[in-house]
Enzyme design. Sequence first.
Site, PDB file in Angstrom:
ATOM      1  N   HIS A 154       0.823  -1.214   0.000  1.00  0.00           N
ATOM      2  CA  HIS A 154       0.000   0.000   0.000  1.00  0.00           C
ATOM      3  C   HIS A 154       0.859   1.266   0.000  1.00  0.00           C
ATOM      4  CE1 HIS A 154       0.942   0.975   4.183  1.00  0.00           C
ATOM      5  NE2 HIS A 154       0.788  -0.329   4.434  1.00  0.00           N
ATOM      6  N   GLU A 188      -3.344  -6.295   7.116  1.00  0.00           N
ATOM      7  CA  GLU A 188      -2.113  -6.447   7.886  1.00  0.00           C
ATOM      8  C   GLU A 188      -2.372  -7.360   9.083  1.00  0.00           C
ATOM      9  OE1 GLU A 188       1.041  -6.854   8.252  1.00  0.00           O
ATOM     10  OE2 GLU A 188       1.614  -4.803   7.709  1.00  0.00           O
TER      11      GLU A 188
END
Length: 198
Positions: A25, A63
């Site tokens: 990201h 995550e």
Amino acid sequence: MCSTAAAAAAAALLPGFAEVVVVRHGETSWNASKTIQGQLDAELNEKGRQQANAVVLDPALRERHLGDLQGLTLDKAAKQKPAAHKIFLSSRRDQELPGGGESLDQLSKRCVSCLQKIAGQHKGERVIVVTHGGVLRELYRRANPGAPRGGTIHNTSVNVFHISDPGDPWIIKNWGDVSHLKDTGVLKSGFGGDGTSG
């Protein structure tokens, strides 16, 4: 990549393989300030917004849940949550982090099975996935069992896997490419890309 070049590259895939391009990201202010993000939703900063343009969400590619450490800087984590911090830095893969955090084994099972599923749905095709540093580290580990860590994982780095059937080896065609960031640069000393992620 232009559509003609993309079609030619996809045609060059081995039969039965999917090419999965996995991108970390864009940069967040928490990356830059070395704050432990975990699954908290830190906004992309200005550079991160410049780096990224569109994301489809799949919770299996989130995550690692870092429990009590989420939202703390590394320094504060060591002082305020020493037991959780010790587990976080441990090489033991089966330890869950206090506060509902995941073990590395749990993270690996979740993200590896998700990428394998995506690859199975796209054999003979190229698909792009955007995820996080800890997830990328586990995907690298799946492709290179027993190998040392894959080095720093910069924000928006491009990582290309060729994946076929479950149980078959994964092939890394490209790892950590940031050549597309020559104009914006990469964060050299933030949290998440240096092995402390996930």
